[in-house]
Write an enzyme that holds these catalytic residues in place. Sequence first.
Site, PDB file in Angstrom:
ATOM      1  N   ARG A  88       0.808  -1.221   0.000  1.00 38.59           N
ATOM      2  CA  ARG A  88       0.000   0.000   0.000  1.00 38.59           C
ATOM      3  C   ARG A  88       0.844   1.276   0.000  1.00 38.59           C
ATOM      4  O   ARG A  88       0.632   2.175  -0.819  1.00 38.59           O
ATOM      5  CB  ARG A  88      -0.906   0.030   1.249  1.00 38.59           C
ATOM      6  CG  ARG A  88      -2.137  -0.804   1.147  1.00 38.59           C
ATOM      7  CD  ARG A  88      -2.502  -1.357   2.510  1.00 38.59           C
ATOM      8  NE  ARG A  88      -1.566  -2.429   2.816  1.00 38.59           N
ATOM      9  CZ  ARG A  88      -1.812  -3.695   2.498  1.00 38.59           C
ATOM     10  NH1 ARG A  88      -2.956  -4.035   1.995  1.00 38.59           N
ATOM     11  NH2 ARG A  88      -0.911  -4.637   2.707  1.00 38.59           N
ATOM     12  N   THR A  89       1.787   1.357   0.932  1.00 35.29           N
ATOM     13  CA  THR A  89       2.520   2.620   1.124  1.00 35.29           C
ATOM     14  C   THR A  89       3.368   2.939  -0.104  1.00 35.29           C
ATOM     15  O   THR A  89       3.368   4.070  -0.601  1.00 35.29           O
ATOM     16  CB  THR A  89       3.403   2.518   2.385  1.00 35.29           C
ATOM     17  OG1 THR A  89       2.607   2.016   3.452  1.00 35.29           O
ATOM     18  CG2 THR A  89       3.980   3.854   2.764  1.00 35.29           C
ATOM     19  N   LYS A 125      24.666  -6.753  -1.317  1.00 39.55           N
ATOM     20  CA  LYS A 125      26.135  -6.937  -1.337  1.00 39.55           C
ATOM     21  C   LYS A 125      26.780  -6.213  -0.166  1.00 39.55           C
ATOM     22  O   LYS A 125      27.997  -6.073  -0.099  1.00 39.55           O
ATOM     23  CB  LYS A 125      26.707  -6.388  -2.644  1.00 39.55           C
ATOM     24  CG  LYS A 125      26.173  -7.051  -3.891  1.00 39.55           C
ATOM     25  CD  LYS A 125      26.732  -6.330  -5.127  1.00 39.55           C
ATOM     26  CE  LYS A 125      25.908  -6.662  -6.355  1.00 39.55           C
ATOM     27  NZ  LYS A 125      26.113  -5.685  -7.442  1.00 39.55           N
ATOM     28  N   HIS A 135       4.927   5.674  11.615  1.00 40.37           N
ATOM     29  CA  HIS A 135       4.405   5.556  10.245  1.00 40.37           C
ATOM     30  C   HIS A 135       3.430   6.735  10.083  1.00 40.37           C
ATOM     31  O   HIS A 135       2.217   6.571  10.046  1.00 40.37           O
ATOM     32  CB  HIS A 135       3.696   4.206  10.100  1.00 40.37           C
ATOM     33  CG  HIS A 135       3.380   3.811   8.691  1.00 40.37           C
ATOM     34  ND1 HIS A 135       3.511   4.657   7.614  1.00 40.37           N
ATOM     35  CD2 HIS A 135       2.915   2.631   8.182  1.00 40.37           C
ATOM     36  CE1 HIS A 135       3.149   4.014   6.510  1.00 40.37           C
ATOM     37  NE2 HIS A 135       2.783   2.789   6.838  1.00 40.37           N
TER      38      HIS A 135
HETATM   39  N1   CP Z   1      -0.285  -0.081   5.962  1.00 42.16           N
HETATM   40  C1   CP Z   1       0.898  -0.341   5.381  1.00 42.16           C
HETATM   41  O1   CP Z   1       1.912   0.260   5.714  1.00 42.16           O
HETATM   42  O2   CP Z   1       0.846  -1.313   4.426  1.00 42.16           O
HETATM   43  P1   CP Z   1       2.079  -1.763   3.547  1.00 42.16           P
HETATM   44  O3   CP Z   1       3.049  -2.475   4.464  1.00 42.16           O
HETATM   45  O4   CP Z   1       1.498  -2.688   2.499  1.00 42.16           O
HETATM   46  O5   CP Z   1       2.702  -0.552   2.944  1.00 42.16           O
END
Ligand code: CP
Length: 326
Positions: free
Chosen positions: A54-55, A82, A134
């Site tokens: 998603r992100t 590496k 996040h």
């Molecule tokens: N919600 C979220 O961060 O999803 P992803 O890990 O798929 O980006």
Amino acid sequence: MKHLLSVADLTREDAVRILDTAAQMAATQEREIKKLPTLRGRTVVNLFFEDSTRTRISFETAAKRLSADVINFSAKGSSVSKGESLKDTALTLQAMGADAVVIRHQASGAPHTLATAGWTRGAVVNAGDGMHQHPTQALLDAYTLRRHLVGDGGRADVYGRDLEGARVVLVGDVLHSRVARSNVGLLHTLGAEVVLVAPPTLVPVGAGAWPARVSYDLDATLAQVRPDAVMMLRVQRERMSSAGGGFFPSPLEYARRYGLDARRLAALPDHAVVLHPGPMNRGLEITADAADSPRSVIVEQVANGVAVRMAVLYLLLAGRNDGSAA
Ligand code: CP
């Protein structure tokens, strides 16, 4: 705002400005031609050291909708395998002229290091660092809640101005969750009341000092709080040393005590919505009928992520031409 590293960097005014800008961005996405010329000539680098669906995709979509050039970097298949360091990777990408670096990293604090060590001249956006933060997830969650709960421009008229007084229950693996840490901070900044529900083993040491109440009993909390929103958290088995890691007796027991199912869904107030940041463990923290119910706004969260990330990139980059942020 020069970087977006943590929700702790946002005042209430900053957060509302991002949410309001996201609403304007979302309106542009209703048009037949979705692309705006705003960031033409700018380069956004997506630097992903951890998996993401998603992100990563929504930052890429957001940057492209603003006409920025996008460079996608995934640690898998790169010279990181590496042994190349974050510093040398960042310097390499800087040499290609990054105006913004969107970074996801397994180490808490990596975005802060990138922003402060002089390895990039661009704006740094934290797309998830370890168990720490996040911020754009919390912003898109707040944006989604606002659309559903706030009268002015929202769909329901439960709250009159932003999220002041909104009651949000976060359930599950708080210990490993940067989403929980970010949401607790941002929802508090916006004036919402937050309750965390988790098994004692999945509550971080020090959570008592967070601006949230902690409970170990989901049914009692739902009955007492009558939440406007329930946010289910993913059980992060990859951050536990073995399948369950000893954090709970069995997946069945976890689902019984802390999973959202049809019975618990039916006990929520009529206007309450269900969120999950994804990816979901269906059958563990949430059943399929809860995830796919009309109360679920999980797919909408993903769509809102594009508008919120467009807003963040716009506010960080538009007008920035001298090394300082707009
Ligand atoms: N919600 C979220 O961060 O999803 P992803 O890990 O798929 O980006």
